[in-house]
Scaffold this motif. Structure first.
Motif, PDB file in Angstrom:
ATOM      1  N   TRP A 217       0.815  -1.075  -0.058  1.00 29.60           N
ATOM      2  CA  TRP A 217       0.004   0.122   0.102  1.00 29.60           C
ATOM      3  C   TRP A 217       1.036   1.203  -0.013  1.00 29.60           C
ATOM      4  O   TRP A 217       2.020   1.181   0.426  1.00 29.60           O
ATOM      5  CB  TRP A 217      -0.822  -0.190   1.349  1.00 29.60           C
ATOM      6  CG  TRP A 217      -0.202   0.085   2.519  1.00 29.60           C
ATOM      7  CD1 TRP A 217      -0.201   1.296   3.237  1.00 29.60           C
ATOM      8  CD2 TRP A 217       0.383  -0.858   3.389  1.00 29.60           C
ATOM      9  NE1 TRP A 217       1.004   0.965   4.391  1.00 29.60           N
ATOM     10  CE2 TRP A 217       1.106  -0.346   4.462  1.00 29.60           C
ATOM     11  CE3 TRP A 217       0.443  -2.365   3.102  1.00 29.60           C
ATOM     12  CZ2 TRP A 217       1.791  -1.130   5.384  1.00 29.60           C
ATOM     13  CZ3 TRP A 217       1.101  -3.105   4.214  1.00 29.60           C
ATOM     14  CH2 TRP A 217       1.742  -2.549   5.239  1.00 29.60           C
TER      15      TRP A 217
ATOM     16  N   ASP B 119      -4.517   0.187   3.836  1.00 28.66           N
ATOM     17  CA  ASP B 119      -3.735   1.077   4.497  1.00 28.66           C
ATOM     18  C   ASP B 119      -3.543   0.357   5.891  1.00 28.66           C
ATOM     19  O   ASP B 119      -4.213   0.390   6.737  1.00 28.66           O
ATOM     20  CB  ASP B 119      -3.998   2.420   4.372  1.00 28.66           C
ATOM     21  CG  ASP B 119      -3.073   3.346   4.713  1.00 28.66           C
ATOM     22  OD1 ASP B 119      -2.277   2.933   5.605  1.00 28.66           O
ATOM     23  OD2 ASP B 119      -3.165   4.511   4.540  1.00 28.66           O
ATOM     24  N   HIS B 120      -2.169   0.270   6.084  1.00 33.28           N
ATOM     25  CA  HIS B 120      -1.794  -0.358   7.420  1.00 33.28           C
ATOM     26  C   HIS B 120      -0.776   0.613   8.120  1.00 33.28           C
ATOM     27  O   HIS B 120      -0.125   0.002   8.861  1.00 33.28           O
ATOM     28  CB  HIS B 120      -1.319  -1.733   7.123  1.00 33.28           C
ATOM     29  CG  HIS B 120      -2.054  -2.952   6.660  1.00 33.28           C
ATOM     30  ND1 HIS B 120      -2.884  -3.558   7.442  1.00 33.28           N
ATOM     31  CD2 HIS B 120      -2.004  -3.181   5.272  1.00 33.28           C
ATOM     32  CE1 HIS B 120      -3.493  -4.366   6.775  1.00 33.28           C
ATOM     33  NE2 HIS B 120      -3.139  -4.153   5.454  1.00 33.28           N
ATOM     34  N   CYS B 121      -0.919   1.757   7.734  1.00 33.21           N
ATOM     35  CA  CYS B 121      -0.037   2.666   8.394  1.00 33.21           C
ATOM     36  C   CYS B 121      -0.700   3.172   9.873  1.00 33.21           C
ATOM     37  O   CYS B 121      -0.032   3.726  10.803  1.00 33.21           O
ATOM     38  CB  CYS B 121      -0.038   4.160   7.745  1.00 33.21           C
ATOM     39  SG  CYS B 121       1.078   3.819   6.184  1.00 33.21           S
ATOM     40  N   GLY B 122      -2.131   3.214   9.770  1.00 35.55           N
ATOM     41  CA  GLY B 122      -2.906   3.581  11.045  1.00 35.55           C
ATOM     42  C   GLY B 122      -2.395   5.149  11.480  1.00 35.55           C
ATOM     43  O   GLY B 122      -2.306   5.751  10.737  1.00 35.55           O
TER      44      GLY B 122
ATOM     45  N   ARG C 222       4.168  -5.622   3.558  1.00 32.72           N
ATOM     46  CA  ARG C 222       4.415  -6.410   4.621  1.00 32.72           C
ATOM     47  C   ARG C 222       5.725  -7.038   4.697  1.00 32.72           C
ATOM     48  O   ARG C 222       6.355  -7.592   5.709  1.00 32.72           O
ATOM     49  CB  ARG C 222       3.164  -7.389   5.146  1.00 32.72           C
ATOM     50  CG  ARG C 222       2.002  -6.706   5.772  1.00 32.72           C
ATOM     51  CD  ARG C 222       0.943  -7.612   5.908  1.00 32.72           C
ATOM     52  NE  ARG C 222      -0.236  -7.159   6.570  1.00 32.72           N
ATOM     53  CZ  ARG C 222      -0.598  -7.072   7.794  1.00 32.72           C
ATOM     54  NH1 ARG C 222       0.484  -7.404   8.681  1.00 32.72           N
ATOM     55  NH2 ARG C 222      -1.789  -6.605   8.296  1.00 32.72           N
TER      56      ARG C 222
ATOM     57  N   ASP D 221      -3.938  -9.543   3.907  1.00 36.02           N
ATOM     58  CA  ASP D 221      -2.868  -8.991   4.709  1.00 36.02           C
ATOM     59  C   ASP D 221      -2.203  -7.846   3.942  1.00 36.02           C
ATOM     60  O   ASP D 221      -1.133  -7.352   4.507  1.00 36.02           O
ATOM     61  CB  ASP D 221      -2.287  -9.892   5.684  1.00 36.02           C
ATOM     62  CG  ASP D 221      -1.268 -10.819   4.593  1.00 36.02           C
ATOM     63  OD1 ASP D 221      -1.724 -10.632   3.385  1.00 36.02           O
ATOM     64  OD2 ASP D 221      -0.520 -11.531   5.155  1.00 36.02           O
TER      65      ASP D 221
ATOM     66  N   TRP E  30       7.166  -0.854   9.723  1.00 34.12           N
ATOM     67  CA  TRP E  30       7.235  -2.158   8.876  1.00 34.12           C
ATOM     68  C   TRP E  30       8.653  -2.834   8.290  1.00 34.12           C
ATOM     69  O   TRP E  30       8.687  -3.955   8.045  1.00 34.12           O
ATOM     70  CB  TRP E  30       6.232  -2.046   7.611  1.00 34.12           C
ATOM     71  CG  TRP E  30       4.749  -1.902   8.028  1.00 34.12           C
ATOM     72  CD1 TRP E  30       3.957  -0.680   8.258  1.00 34.12           C
ATOM     73  CD2 TRP E  30       4.052  -2.855   8.463  1.00 34.12           C
ATOM     74  NE1 TRP E  30       3.067  -0.917   8.541  1.00 34.12           N
ATOM     75  CE2 TRP E  30       2.806  -2.362   8.607  1.00 34.12           C
ATOM     76  CE3 TRP E  30       4.171  -4.469   8.622  1.00 34.12           C
ATOM     77  CZ2 TRP E  30       1.522  -3.175   9.162  1.00 34.12           C
ATOM     78  CZ3 TRP E  30       2.981  -5.172   9.169  1.00 34.12           C
ATOM     79  CH2 TRP E  30       1.967  -4.459   9.327  1.00 34.12           C
TER      80      TRP E  30
END
Length: 350
Positions: A103, A142-145, A113, A138, A206
């Motif tokens: 992402w 968006d996994h930045c939070g 990841r 997974d 990450w």
């Protein structure tokens, strides 16, 4: 970077670049370093070169691999193909995100990841109607939070907001793409970064979960991991080409690179490097001469710099370099150096 505004329809869709394309195959190559590259910025007499540029030029490494894959695809299934590695109006990051490679993080680069923020991207365009892959659960999204580590790590505050980059303040842009003198208000923040900047990428959490093992052909050359600024300042065109042969650095050209080196020398705080900068006052390139003036104003005592200006400034013909002399003399004046001007303060000392 005016080319970004040229023919925007080519970036709006892959078909804007090649109307016959039916599918895009996106690939990534890991170039993650073994250690945090930000450690190099603490060695002020040494140069920090961006991780991606310390080894062989990624264009030359990745493109043959893409061509091999493309040839296999044509031989197996037919159709026509085109391959791209950061060489055309291809929106690699959104395409890679759509393909499930990762992402786009708040630093606008792709985050994976598996590989953190250290991925080169390549694309194979084909006329074959290949069915699209569904991104793994997974990897998509968006996994930045709430994390903003990459934004806070930028030395020049080049991110006006998450997911937005002001290239005019980005050290990678300033040291690579920018052709003129680096803006004075950004020079101090550049530190010893002479080609690119890894700070926002290296700050990404990450990276801690990324698979180890940088692609062997992209491995860093020992002579480019922390070269001495004094040595780099001496490079003429032939020596520059020899040192950076087969690397991405060669494309910036000797003059822009030595400009960057001189800014780093000015930021070093090491007066022993003044000689390396002074030798560039007679350089054939006005870009180099101007950067040398700025560096010397920060390394030399004010009186010594004034004497140097008496010998060099009057004979300077380039208007930008003359402006550098004027600004440097103002900087080295007693008031700018923090000395008390009693008469200007209106005090009568009798």
């Amino acid at each position: 970077m005016d080319w970004l505004a040229d023919r925007p329809e080519r970036r709006a869709s892959p078909r804007g670049l090649w109307p016959e394309v039916r599918a895009v195959v996106m690939l990534g190559v890991n170039y993650g370093p073994a250690d945090d590259p930000r450690a190099a910025t603490a060695r002020r007499d040494r140069a920090a070169v961006s991780v991606y540029a310390q080894g062989d030029d990624y264009h030359e490494v990745i493109k043959p691999r893409l061509k091999a894959l493309a040839r296999w695809l044509v031989a197996t299934a037919g159709g026509d193909v085109k391959v791209f590695v950061d060489t055309a109006a291809v929106m690699e990051k959104p395409l890679a995100a759509a393909a499930g490679l990762g992402w786009q993080g708040k630093h606008t680069n792709l985050v994976s990841r598996d590989f953190g923020s250290w991925l080169f991207l390549g694309a194979v365009f084909t006329t074959l109607p290949l069915p699209p892959d569904m991104p793994a659960a997974d990897h998509c999204g968006d996994h930045c939070g709430s994390c903003r580590a990459c934004l806070d790590a930028c030395p020049t505050a080049a991110f006006p907001a998450p997911y937005r980059l002001d290239a005019r303040r980005c050290i990678s842009y300033l040291t690579i793409e920018h052709k003129g003198p680096i803006p004075r208000d950004l020079r101090l923040a550049i530190g010893n970064r002479v080609y690119g900047c890894d700070d926002c990428l290296a700050a990404c959490p990450w990276n801690k979960f990324a698979k180890a093992g940088r692609d062997a052909k992209l491995a860093a050359r020992q002579e480019l991991t922390a070269p001495a600024l004094a040595d780099l300042a001496e490079l003429d065109d032939a020596a520059f080409r020899a040192l950076f042969r087969k690397t991405a650095v060669k494309r910036v050209g000797r003059d822009r690179f030595v400009r960057n080196v001189l800014v780093a020398i000015g930021n070093s705080g090491d007066p022993h490097l003044a000689g390396a900068a002074a030798a560039r006052l007679a350089d054939a390139s006005p870009l180099v001469r101007g950067a040398a003036v700025w560096a010397l104003a920060r390394l030399m005592p004010a009186a010594d710099f004034s004497n140097l200006a008496d010998r060099h400034a009057a004979g300077e013909t380039d208007p930008q370099v003359r402006e550098e002399w004027a600004a440097a003399l103002l900087f080295t004046s007693p008031r700018s150096r923090g000395e008390v001007d009693i008469h200007a303060a209106g005090m009568d000392i009798g």
